[in-house]
Design an enzyme around this catalytic site. Structure first.
Site, mmCIF file in Angstrom:
data_model
loop_
_atom_site.group_PDB
_atom_site.id
_atom_site.type_symbol
_atom_site.label_atom_id
_atom_site.label_comp_id
_atom_site.label_asym_id
_atom_site.label_seq_id
_atom_site.Cartn_x
_atom_site.Cartn_y
_atom_site.Cartn_z
ATOM 1 N N CYS A 111 0.831 -1.197 0.000
ATOM 2 C CA CYS A 111 0.000 0.000 0.000
ATOM 3 C C CYS A 111 0.876 1.263 0.000
ATOM 4 C CB CYS A 111 -0.975 -0.029 1.179
ATOM 5 S SG CYS A 111 -2.352 1.126 1.001
ATOM 6 N N HIS A 212 -3.572 -5.039 0.552
ATOM 7 C CA HIS A 212 -3.048 -5.446 1.855
ATOM 8 C C HIS A 212 -3.057 -6.969 1.977
ATOM 9 C CE1 HIS A 212 -2.594 -1.636 4.143
ATOM 10 N NE2 HIS A 212 -3.445 -1.189 3.239
ATOM 11 N N GLU A 214 -1.515 -8.847 3.936
ATOM 12 C CA GLU A 214 -1.490 -9.300 5.332
ATOM 13 C C GLU A 214 -2.899 -9.444 5.901
ATOM 14 O OE1 GLU A 214 -1.919 -4.903 5.841
ATOM 15 O OE2 GLU A 214 -0.950 -6.252 4.402
#
Length: 244
Positions: A111, A212, A214
């Site tokens: 990001c 993202h 994660e």
């Protein structure tokens, strides 16, 4: 072989826990868990200039998401939508990136981290994406990582790392790449044309994604970073991309 040590850029915020309400250096836990699950040793790097000195002890670098980059770094005035700018973090992460590139370490930008990869090479950003694409599909709800489709260039490092060329990416951003920097190549796009992934030309160790990972269920990008950080030249090559 020892597990690779992967530095993760953290940020300074005021935070509350227990009886405390004070300044803190913090990072969402998901980054740490993703790196550890991929076989790396996560080390948080605070937003101070001296943190770049730690790069000599690292095997890889993860540039995390967060607030907006100061538009002055790409020659623009600040719009009313730009928020969360921290000069100390901009400077510290730029120094971390420079040191990592000097050492030839693998770098994954997430990001804001992807945007920094572009700005570092002289690129620019759209300061408020809805003004460009006409919708809020990249950040629909506050604090929710809603997915949207992303298409990745076949044969790119991004596709090899992901193992596919189409995915639903967990997204939460209001800025995006505008003009690509010198030697920066776009390798992923949202359906509205927004750049969602990029690489450095001539390097197979620098990769950035606008989403993202994660916050999703796919560990492939962190596995790629850990594999490269371990300098596992004898490991199997990145799997061929599939179209899904």
């Amino acid at each position: 072989m020892a597990a690779p040590v992967i530095g993760i850029s953290a940020y300074a915020e005021r935070a509350r826990w227990g009886v405390w309400d004070t300044g803190a250096v913090l990072l969402p836990r998901e980054y740490v868990d993703a790196v550890a699950a991929a076989g790396g040793v996560p080390v948080l790097l605070p937003p101070v200039a001296e943190a770049a000195g730690a790069v000599r002890a690292l095997d890889g670098l993860l540039l995390a998401g967060g607030g907006d980059i100061d538009p002055a770094r790409y020659g623009a005035g600040r719009s009313g939508h730009t928020a969360g700018v921290q000069a100390a973090r901009d400077g510290a992460e730029s120094a971390l990136l420079a040191a990592a590139l000097d050492r030839g370490l693998p770098v994954l930008g997430v990001c804001r981290g992807m945007q920094l990869l572009n700005v570092f090479r002289g690129g620019t950003l759209h300061q408020h994406l809805p003004d460009t694409v006409g919708h809020d599909g990249h950040r629909r709800r506050a604090g929710v990582f809603d997915p949207h489709p992303v298409t990745v260039a076949e044969g790119s490092l991004t596709a090899r790392a992901l193992g596919r060329t189409r995915l639903d990416a967990p997204s939460y951003h209001h800025q995006a790449v505008d003009v690509l920097g010198t030697g920066v190549r776009a390798t992923g796009w949202a359906d509205d044309g927004t750049v969602e992934a990029l690489e450095y030309e001539g390097a197979d160790t620098v990769l950035g994604v606008q989403w993202h990972p994660e916050m999703g269920a796919d560990p492939s990008l962190f596995a790629w970073l850990a594999r490269r950080a371990a300098r596992a030249e004898a490991a199997p090559a990145d799997p061929p991309a599939r179209t899904s």
